[in-house]
Design an enzyme around this catalytic site. Structure first.
Site, PDB file in Angstrom:
ATOM      1  N   LEU A 261       0.872  -1.164   0.000  1.00 16.80           N
ATOM      2  CA  LEU A 261       0.000   0.000   0.000  1.00 16.80           C
ATOM      3  C   LEU A 261       0.910   1.216   0.000  1.00 16.80           C
ATOM      4  O   LEU A 261       1.892   1.262   0.748  1.00 16.80           O
ATOM      5  CB  LEU A 261      -0.906   0.033   1.237  1.00 16.80           C
ATOM      6  CG  LEU A 261      -2.140  -0.868   1.229  1.00 16.80           C
ATOM      7  CD1 LEU A 261      -2.879  -0.742   2.553  1.00 16.80           C
ATOM      8  CD2 LEU A 261      -3.071  -0.524   0.079  1.00 16.80           C
ATOM      9  N   ASP A 262       0.592   2.212  -0.815  1.00 16.15           N
ATOM     10  CA  ASP A 262       1.416   3.412  -0.881  1.00 16.15           C
ATOM     11  C   ASP A 262       1.524   4.076   0.486  1.00 16.15           C
ATOM     12  O   ASP A 262       0.671   3.905   1.357  1.00 16.15           O
ATOM     13  CB  ASP A 262       0.823   4.418  -1.874  1.00 16.15           C
ATOM     14  CG  ASP A 262       0.820   3.898  -3.303  1.00 16.15           C
ATOM     15  OD1 ASP A 262       1.631   3.000  -3.591  1.00 16.15           O
ATOM     16  OD2 ASP A 262      -0.002   4.384  -4.094  1.00 16.15           O
ATOM     17  N   TYR A 263       2.558   4.870   0.638  1.00 15.50           N
ATOM     18  CA  TYR A 263       2.826   5.602   1.883  1.00 15.50           C
ATOM     19  C   TYR A 263       1.602   6.416   2.305  1.00 15.50           C
ATOM     20  O   TYR A 263       1.257   6.474   3.490  1.00 15.50           O
ATOM     21  CB  TYR A 263       4.034   6.509   1.665  1.00 15.50           C
ATOM     22  CG  TYR A 263       4.513   7.264   2.887  1.00 15.50           C
ATOM     23  CD1 TYR A 263       5.014   6.588   3.993  1.00 15.50           C
ATOM     24  CD2 TYR A 263       4.485   8.653   2.913  1.00 15.50           C
ATOM     25  CE1 TYR A 263       5.482   7.281   5.098  1.00 15.50           C
ATOM     26  CE2 TYR A 263       4.945   9.356   4.016  1.00 15.50           C
ATOM     27  CZ  TYR A 263       5.444   8.660   5.108  1.00 15.50           C
ATOM     28  OH  TYR A 263       5.892   9.361   6.202  1.00 15.50           O
TER      29      TYR A 263
ATOM     30  N   THR B  48      -1.534   5.870   1.331  1.00 12.25           N
ATOM     31  CA  THR B  48      -2.772   5.100   1.243  1.00 12.25           C
ATOM     32  C   THR B  48      -2.977   4.289   2.512  1.00 12.25           C
ATOM     33  O   THR B  48      -2.047   3.656   3.015  1.00 12.25           O
ATOM     34  CB  THR B  48      -2.741   4.166   0.015  1.00 12.25           C
ATOM     35  OG1 THR B  48      -2.592   4.947  -1.160  1.00 12.25           O
ATOM     36  CG2 THR B  48      -4.028   3.353  -0.083  1.00 12.25           C
TER      37      THR B  48
END
Length: 249
Positions: A107-109, A111
Site C-alpha cells: 500500500l502506498d505511503y 494510502t
C-alpha cells in the site's frame, strides 16, 4: 547435478517468508542465497528438508506454524518491515512475538486500509501475482464530479503510461461538485495504479483507503490496529489458493 526431489529454492524462500517468489528469484540470480555453504544462482535448484539454506548470511527455515494478521494501515506508514530513511513502518504496528510476518503486496505511503501480513509465502504468491487476478477494492475521495464518460473509461480500461489497465469495477458512493467518493475494484497491482487512473480523468485523489483485499475486508478495524484473520477468511483464502493450483494444473 540438480536434485529432482524436494522444493524449488525460490518456493522454499517464499515459504520461509524471505520474499515473494518473484523477488526470491532475483535474490537467487544475484547470488544472495547459499545452499549447504555454496552460492546457488540456478532457478531450477531444488532443496530438501535436510539442506542448510542461507540468505544474506543468515540461516533460513520454513515456519512450524503460519500466521495471518490483518492490519488497518494508517497513512504515512511504509508497507515494509524496515525503512532506510527511518520512516515509520508496519513492523511497529504488529506483534513481534509468535514469529516473523511480512506484508502481502504494498500500500502506498499515503494510502490507508486493509493489509494482510503472513509468513505463508505460497499464499502471498497467489494473492499478489497478476496471473491469479485477486480483486482489491478501494474507496477514493477525488476532486470534482465524475462524468458518465469517465465511468465508461474505467469500465473499458484506462490507458496509463505503462500500458492499458484492465477494466475496473466502479461505484459512485457520493457525488459532489467539490469532491466525490468512488469505490474502485481492480485485479492488478501496478504502482500507484488507482491514483494514476483518476489522474488521467483529471480527478486527482484526495484520500485513498483499501476496503478489501481478496476475501479480507477492513470492516470496523481502526487505523493502526491489527487482528488475526478469522476462520471464515482463512477458509476463503484457502479456496483462492486451491483455485490457483487448479488453474496451474
Amino acid at each position: 547435478m540438480l536434485k529432482t526431489t524436494g522444493v524449488r529454492l525460490q518456493k522454499y524462500l517464499a515459504r520461509a517468508g524471505v520474499a515473494s517468489r518473484r523477488k526470491a528469484e532475483e535474490f537467487i540470480t544475484e547470488g544472495h542465497v547459499r545452499v549447504n555453504g555454496a552460492v546457488v544462482r540456478e532457478l531450477g535448484s531444488v532443496v530438501a528438508e535436510t539442506d542448510r539454506v542461507e540468505f544474506g548470511g543468515k540461516l533460513v527455515s520454513t515456519p512450524a506454524a503460519y500466521r495471518y494478521l490483518v492490519l488497518n494501515k494508517p497513512e504515512q506508514v511504509m508497507t515494509t518491515m524496515r525503512d532506510p530513511q527511518g520512516r515509520r513502518t508496519v513492523a511497529a504496528l504488529v506483534p513481534r512475538d509468535g514469529g516473523r510476518v511480512v506484508p502481502v503486496g504494498r500500500l502506498d505511503y499515503e494510502t490507508a486500509g486493509v493489509l494482510l501480513l503472513t509468513n505463508d509465502g505460497d499464499l502471498a504468491h497467489v494473492l499478489t501475482h497478476p496471473r491469479y487476478g485477486v480483486e482489491k477494492t478501494y474507496r477514493a475521495v477525488v476532486r470534482g464530479r465524475l462524468q458518465a464518460g469517465d465511468v465508461q473509461r474505467f469500465l473499458a480500461g484506462l490507458k496509463l503510461d505503462d500500458g492499458r489497465a484492465a477494466p475496473a469495477k466502479i461505484r459512485v458512493v457520493r457525488a459532489g461538485a467539490a469532491a466525490s467518493e468512488i469505490d474502485v475494484t481492480i485485479h492488478e497491482g501496478r504502482n500507484r495504479q488507482v491514483r494514476r487512473m483518476f489522474e488521467t480523468s483529471d480527478h486527482p485523489v484526495l484520500s485513498l483507503v483499501r476496503l478489501r483485499f481478496g476475501p479480507i475486508a477492513l470492516g470496523d478495524l481502526r487505523a493502526g490496529r491489527w487482528r488475526d484473520a478469522t476462520d471464515k477468511e482463512l477458509t476463503e483464502l484457502r479456496a483462492v489458493q486451491r483455485a490457483a493450483a487448479d488453474r496451474d494444473a
